[in-house]
Scaffold this active site. Structure first.
Site, PDB file in Angstrom:
ATOM      1  N   HIS A  39       0.882  -1.186   0.000  1.00 25.44           N
ATOM      2  CA  HIS A  39       0.000   0.000   0.000  1.00 25.44           C
ATOM      3  C   HIS A  39       0.916   1.232   0.000  1.00 25.44           C
ATOM      4  O   HIS A  39       1.739   1.377  -0.894  1.00 25.44           O
ATOM      5  CB  HIS A  39      -0.928  -0.123   1.217  1.00 25.44           C
ATOM      6  CG  HIS A  39      -2.092   0.801   1.262  1.00 25.44           C
ATOM      7  ND1 HIS A  39      -2.474   1.612   0.225  1.00 25.44           N
ATOM      8  CD2 HIS A  39      -3.020   1.039   2.262  1.00 25.44           C
ATOM      9  CE1 HIS A  39      -3.556   2.307   0.566  1.00 25.44           C
ATOM     10  NE2 HIS A  39      -3.895   1.972   1.797  1.00 25.44           N
ATOM     11  N   HIS A  71      -2.084  -2.463  -9.789  1.00 26.28           N
ATOM     12  CA  HIS A  71      -3.106  -1.881  -8.922  1.00 26.28           C
ATOM     13  C   HIS A  71      -4.349  -2.746  -8.973  1.00 26.28           C
ATOM     14  O   HIS A  71      -4.659  -3.304 -10.022  1.00 26.28           O
ATOM     15  CB  HIS A  71      -3.459  -0.462  -9.383  1.00 26.28           C
ATOM     16  CG  HIS A  71      -4.085   0.360  -8.312  1.00 26.28           C
ATOM     17  ND1 HIS A  71      -5.433   0.318  -8.046  1.00 26.28           N
ATOM     18  CD2 HIS A  71      -3.540   1.210  -7.416  1.00 26.28           C
ATOM     19  CE1 HIS A  71      -5.684   1.115  -7.038  1.00 26.28           C
ATOM     20  NE2 HIS A  71      -4.569   1.668  -6.628  1.00 26.28           N
ATOM     21  N   ASP A  90       2.896   5.375  -6.666  1.00 23.14           N
ATOM     22  CA  ASP A  90       4.142   5.295  -5.896  1.00 23.14           C
ATOM     23  C   ASP A  90       5.399   5.173  -6.750  1.00 23.14           C
ATOM     24  O   ASP A  90       6.504   5.208  -6.213  1.00 23.14           O
ATOM     25  CB  ASP A  90       4.078   4.085  -4.938  1.00 23.14           C
ATOM     26  CG  ASP A  90       3.045   4.285  -3.849  1.00 23.14           C
ATOM     27  OD1 ASP A  90       3.039   5.388  -3.275  1.00 23.14           O
ATOM     28  OD2 ASP A  90       2.254   3.372  -3.591  1.00 23.14           O
TER      29      ASP A  90
HETATM   30  N1  CMC Z   1       5.219  -6.884 -10.153  1.00 20.65           N
HETATM   31  C1  CMC Z   1       5.118  -8.100 -10.758  1.00 20.65           C
HETATM   32  N2  CMC Z   1       3.951  -8.763 -10.925  1.00 20.65           N
HETATM   33  C2  CMC Z   1       2.850  -8.174 -10.429  1.00 20.65           C
HETATM   34  C3  CMC Z   1       2.883  -6.942  -9.775  1.00 20.65           C
HETATM   35  C4  CMC Z   1       4.121  -6.285  -9.648  1.00 20.65           C
HETATM   36  N3  CMC Z   1       4.219  -5.092  -9.056  1.00 20.65           N
HETATM   37  N4  CMC Z   1       1.632  -6.609  -9.386  1.00 20.65           N
HETATM   38  C5  CMC Z   1       0.850  -7.627  -9.771  1.00 20.65           C
HETATM   39  N5  CMC Z   1       1.587  -8.567 -10.400  1.00 20.65           N
HETATM   40  C6  CMC Z   1       1.087  -9.814 -11.023  1.00 20.65           C
HETATM   41  C7  CMC Z   1       0.702 -10.823  -9.951  1.00 20.65           C
HETATM   42  O1  CMC Z   1       1.801 -11.652  -9.631  1.00 20.65           O
HETATM   43  C8  CMC Z   1      -0.395 -11.581 -10.650  1.00 20.65           C
HETATM   44  O2  CMC Z   1       0.190 -12.450 -11.587  1.00 20.65           O
HETATM   45  P1  CMC Z   1      -0.481 -13.906 -11.857  1.00 20.65           P
HETATM   46  O3  CMC Z   1      -1.831 -13.616 -12.445  1.00 20.65           O
HETATM   47  O4  CMC Z   1       0.459 -14.578 -12.777  1.00 20.65           O
HETATM   48  O5  CMC Z   1      -0.575 -14.571 -10.522  1.00 20.65           O
HETATM   49  C9  CMC Z   1      -1.113 -10.498 -11.441  1.00 20.65           C
HETATM   50  O6  CMC Z   1      -0.132  -9.495 -11.711  1.00 20.65           O
HETATM   51  C10 CMC Z   1      -2.305  -9.869 -10.712  1.00 20.65           C
HETATM   52  O7  CMC Z   1      -1.818  -9.347  -9.488  1.00 20.65           O
HETATM   53  P2  CMC Z   1      -2.566  -9.478  -8.097  1.00 20.65           P
HETATM   54  O8  CMC Z   1      -1.532  -9.707  -7.046  1.00 20.65           O
HETATM   55  O9  CMC Z   1      -3.703 -10.453  -8.201  1.00 20.65           O
HETATM   56  O10 CMC Z   1      -3.165  -8.037  -7.966  1.00 20.65           O
HETATM   57  P3  CMC Z   1      -3.788  -7.381  -6.683  1.00 20.65           P
HETATM   58  O11 CMC Z   1      -4.900  -6.542  -7.133  1.00 20.65           O
HETATM   59  O12 CMC Z   1      -4.090  -8.407  -5.644  1.00 20.65           O
HETATM   60  O13 CMC Z   1      -2.574  -6.499  -6.094  1.00 20.65           O
HETATM   61  C11 CMC Z   1      -1.070  -4.720  -5.784  1.00 20.65           C
HETATM   62  C12 CMC Z   1      -2.434  -5.153  -6.339  1.00 20.65           C
HETATM   63  C13 CMC Z   1      -0.979  -3.203  -5.861  1.00 20.65           C
HETATM   64  C14 CMC Z   1      -0.984  -5.124  -4.314  1.00 20.65           C
HETATM   65  C15 CMC Z   1       0.028  -5.385  -6.611  1.00 20.65           C
HETATM   66  O14 CMC Z   1      -0.059  -4.981  -7.948  1.00 20.65           O
HETATM   67  C16 CMC Z   1       1.424  -5.105  -6.057  1.00 20.65           C
HETATM   68  O15 CMC Z   1       1.871  -5.798  -5.141  1.00 20.65           O
HETATM   69  N6  CMC Z   1       2.140  -4.045  -6.575  1.00 20.65           N
HETATM   70  C17 CMC Z   1       3.420  -3.671  -6.047  1.00 20.65           C
HETATM   71  C18 CMC Z   1       3.231  -2.860  -4.773  1.00 20.65           C
HETATM   72  C19 CMC Z   1       2.736  -1.457  -5.092  1.00 20.65           C
HETATM   73  O16 CMC Z   1       3.237  -0.773  -5.971  1.00 20.65           O
HETATM   74  N7  CMC Z   1       1.734  -1.002  -4.303  1.00 20.65           N
HETATM   75  C20 CMC Z   1       1.193   0.339  -4.423  1.00 20.65           C
HETATM   76  C21 CMC Z   1      -0.229   0.341  -4.896  1.00 20.65           C
HETATM   77  S1  CMC Z   1      -0.805   1.990  -5.366  1.00 20.65           S
HETATM   78  C22 CMC Z   1      -0.795   2.883  -3.887  1.00 20.65           C
HETATM   79  C23 CMC Z   1      -1.885   2.533  -2.968  1.00 20.65           C
HETATM   80  O17 CMC Z   1      -2.967   3.104  -3.065  1.00 20.65           O
HETATM   81  O18 CMC Z   1      -1.688   1.652  -2.119  1.00 20.65           O
END
Ligand code: CMC
Length: 447
Positions: free
Chosen positions: A286, A325, A381
């Site tokens: 986050h 995201h 971010d």
């Molecule tokens: N790098 C590599 N792969 C990723 C990333 C990433 N940053 N984000 C998502 N993926 C992949 C994930 O592994 C999954 O792949 P697969 O379908 O093969 O399993 C796919 O994309 C879908 O991801 P998810 O984990 O199901 O997505 P989510 O909606 O649960 O998570 C997230 C969203 C923001 C937590 C995630 O994208 C992440 O961890 N990003 C990096 C951390 C980050 O930048 N966070 C800041 C978010 S914006 C500020 C805020 O409001 O918090």
């Protein structure tokens, strides 16, 4: 909402040519019974599923949605996001217009009151907030108790929670006047506590608020003032910070907004609920992601090493922090504005050497099938850390810079939850798959 209609098992789905009804027909193939459930605003009520039973002993159907990926937990009128189109609006106003024309305090008023203020309303609002920027001297002592290398988010969480012990009137959450008072205090004191936490880590004396300065200008004053009799913030940096504050002010039902609503639903005071929200924001998925992005760029170290790092991301070894995201499946509109602000800051402070690495990560990711297929774009971010670093902030302060402006969104979400007659104490259900009843095993008989 209309009461649910249960129909006989002979009810079949409507033929495509039949006149449309705002209902959903569900056939339970276990019993052959069909149920017609009202649809309102594109949703069905989860509780309407409860009448779907196999027999009188059956508790009834529930929906299972870990991480709430497809569950609306509230009706809100604060912030709108269209994640496919990359649209973000506060109270209907596009984020791009607010970033260009508004300032943080005006935007905070908009989020909390629902309308842009008149000139008189804005002056009154700013006056009240600037007259709640000081903190009790005992809170200073409290901050002094932290170790010199304490993470400032840890200091924020505990110090904001500690405010609840100073303001007993804050417990009167159903009193509008009390809520207004706590809102002034929270918006006014967040920058002061953040700046004091920063100065504490440096072992420097605290700088008291200067109410003549703007909200971001005063924050810069409390952070960076040294021997000047009067601190004059650089207008470019002051405006850059103001824009960043606007962009971070709210983001509908994100993890920390959900937390303040959930914790607040027990009717605890807003300081305790805000402390919980800051804790949620601290996590690297986050608001802690901005700090992690910078650590990642430092670890990559050079543009030449970006392809190798991307390989590791695709192999699932690491994440590309600042990418992806839950809601945006397009470029985060905030990231677009931040990229522009970054160049304005770099023009003044000199280009951040990590910028080239970040740009190369973005260039590769936007073309690479792994990221394209998963619709992973830079989020808010990705570039903020580069700006904050150029402005002189240490990495550990980055999530704090997210938390300060988010207070207006948190309080708006908290208040909306409190005033919504449909909301109750938050309490999800579970699907229990653990043991059935077992007899207690005495110690000597355990394996
Ligand atoms: N790098 C590599 N792969 C990723 C990333 C990433 N940053 N984000 C998502 N993926 C992949 C994930 O592994 C999954 O792949 P697969 O379908 O093969 O399993 C796919 O994309 C879908 O991801 P998810 O984990 O199901 O997505 P989510 O909606 O649960 O998570 C997230 C969203 C923001 C937590 C995630 O994208 C992440 O961890 N990003 C990096 C951390 C980050 O930048 N966070 C800041 C978010 S914006 C500020 C805020 O409001 O918090």
């Amino acid at each position: 909402m209309d009461s649910l209609t249960t129909t006989a098992s002979s009810t079949k789905s409507e033929a495509p040519s039949a006149p449309s009804r705002e209902t959903l027909t569900i056939t339970d193939n276990r019993t052959g019974k069909a149920y017609e459930v009202p649809i309102t605003n594109g949703t069905i009520r989860a509780v309407d599923l409860r009448q779907i039973k196999t027999g009188p002993e059956d508790f009834g159907m529930m929906s299972y949605d870990p991480a709430y990926t497809n569950t609306a937990s509230c009706i809100s009128r604060i912030t709108y996001i269209d994640g496919d189109k990359g649209v973000l609006r506060y109270r209907g106003y596009p984020i791009e217009e607010l970033a260009e024309k508004s300032n943080y305090l005006e935007t905070a008023y908009l989020l909390l009151q629902g309308e842009l203020p008149t000139d008189a309303q804005l002056k009154d609002w700013a006056w009240h907030i600037s007259h709640h920027t000081f903190i009790h001297e005992s809170i200073k002592k409290f901050l002094d108790g932290f170790h010199y290398d304490a993470h400032p988010m840890g200091m924020m969480i505990s110090t904001i929670a500690a405010l609840s012990t100073f303001y007993h009137d804050a417990k009167d959450i159903l009193n509008e006047e009390s809520r207004r008072k706590q809102t002034y205090r929270l918006i006014g004191k967040m920058p002061t506590i953040a700046a004091f936490a920063y100065r504490h880590t440096l072992g420097m004396p605290f700088v008291y608020p200067d109410n003549e300065l703007s909200y971001p200008g005063n924050f810069l004053n409390m952070l960076f003032r040294t021997t000047e009799t009067r601190y004059r913030p650089n207008p470019t940096l002051e405006r850059a910070l103001d824009i960043l504050f606007i962009l971070h002010a709210d983001h509908e039902q994100n993890c920390s907004a959900n937390v303040i609503r959930g914790v607040g639903s027990s009717h605890v005071d807003p300081y305790s609920a805000t402390a919980a929200a800051i804790a949620a924001l601290y996590g690297p998925l986050h608001g802690g992601a901005n700090e992690e992005v910078l650590r990642m760029l430092l670890e990559i170290g050079s543009v030449q090493r970006v392809p190798d790092f991307i390989k590791r991301v695709k192999a699932g070894e690491v994440k590309l922090m600042g990418f992806g995201h839950r809601i945006y499946k397009n470029y985060d509109p905030r990231a677009r504005i931040i990229k522009r602000v970054a160049y304005e800051v770099f023009e003044l402070m000199g280009k951040n050497p990590l910028l080239e690495i970040a740009l190369e990560c973005e260039r590769i990711a936007l073309e690479d099938e792994y990221f394209v297929k998963r619709k992973l774009y830079p989020n808010v971010d990705f570039y903020t850390g580069l700006i904050y670093q150029s402005m002189g902030f240490p990495m550990t302060m980055f999530p704090v810079l997210f938390a300060i402006p988010r207070i207006s969104g948190w309080i708006a979400q908290w208040q909306e939850m409190l005033l919504d007659p449909e909301q109750k104490i938050a309490r999800p259900r579970q699907v229990y798959l653990g043991h059935g009843t077992r007899d207690y095993v005495p110690m000597e008989k355990r394996a």
